[in-house]
Design an enzyme around this catalytic site. Structure first.
Site, PDB file in Angstrom:
ATOM      1  N   CYS A 178      33.568 -18.165  11.076  1.00  0.00           N
ATOM      2  CA  CYS A 178      34.648 -16.781  11.594  1.00  0.00           C
ATOM      3  C   CYS A 178      34.669 -17.326  13.630  1.00  0.00           C
ATOM      4  O   CYS A 178      34.007 -17.886  14.058  1.00  0.00           O
ATOM      5  CB  CYS A 178      33.606 -15.591  11.503  1.00  0.00           C
ATOM      6  SG  CYS A 178      33.313 -14.599  12.842  1.00  0.00           S
ATOM      7  N   CYS A 195      32.916 -15.290  15.864  1.00  0.00           N
ATOM      8  CA  CYS A 195      31.415 -15.590  15.238  1.00  0.00           C
ATOM      9  C   CYS A 195      30.577 -17.117  17.050  1.00  0.00           C
ATOM     10  O   CYS A 195      30.237 -17.113  17.588  1.00  0.00           O
ATOM     11  CB  CYS A 195      31.309 -15.624  14.276  1.00  0.00           C
ATOM     12  SG  CYS A 195      30.805 -14.656  12.894  1.00  0.00           S
TER      13      CYS A 195
END
Length: 106
Positions: free
Chosen positions: A30, A33
């Site tokens: 991600c 993230c």
């Protein structure tokens, strides 16, 4: 921040039972993230009364479904075993957004 790869209901109950606990649901793949990774030590320092855990969403699929974590990165905060707040969506989050959210829980 402790990273947890395999996460289930028992682990959730164990780590959230006492004190203020911040769970960051995340994944290696991600990019939003990973954007937060370098910011998290400062956030943790600013909220030293909380224990932070980074939960690998891919190793916590059942718990993520139960908690309605549909997007990452997402944060769920517990106080003495009870959920007190969540910042759950798929949007990239800034340090200011995360800290404003955490401050709003006090």
């Amino acid at each position: 921040m402790e990273q947890i790869k395999k996460f289930d209901d028992a682990k959730l109950a164990e780590i959230t039972k006492t004190g203020r606990v911040v769970l960051e649901f995340s994944a290696d793949w991600c990019p939003d993230c990973r954007f937060l990774d370098p910011l998290m030590p400062e956030i943790e320092s600013d909220f030293a009364d909380s224990k932070f855990y980074q939960i690998d969403r891919d190793g916590a699929v059942d718990v993520a479904k139960e908690l309605n974590i549909m997007g990452i990165p997402s944060f769920v905060v517990y106080q003495d075993g009870r959920e007190i707040g969540r910042l759950v969506n798929k949007d990239r989050k800034t340090k200011e957004e995360v800290e404003d959210f955490l401050r709003s829980l006090d």
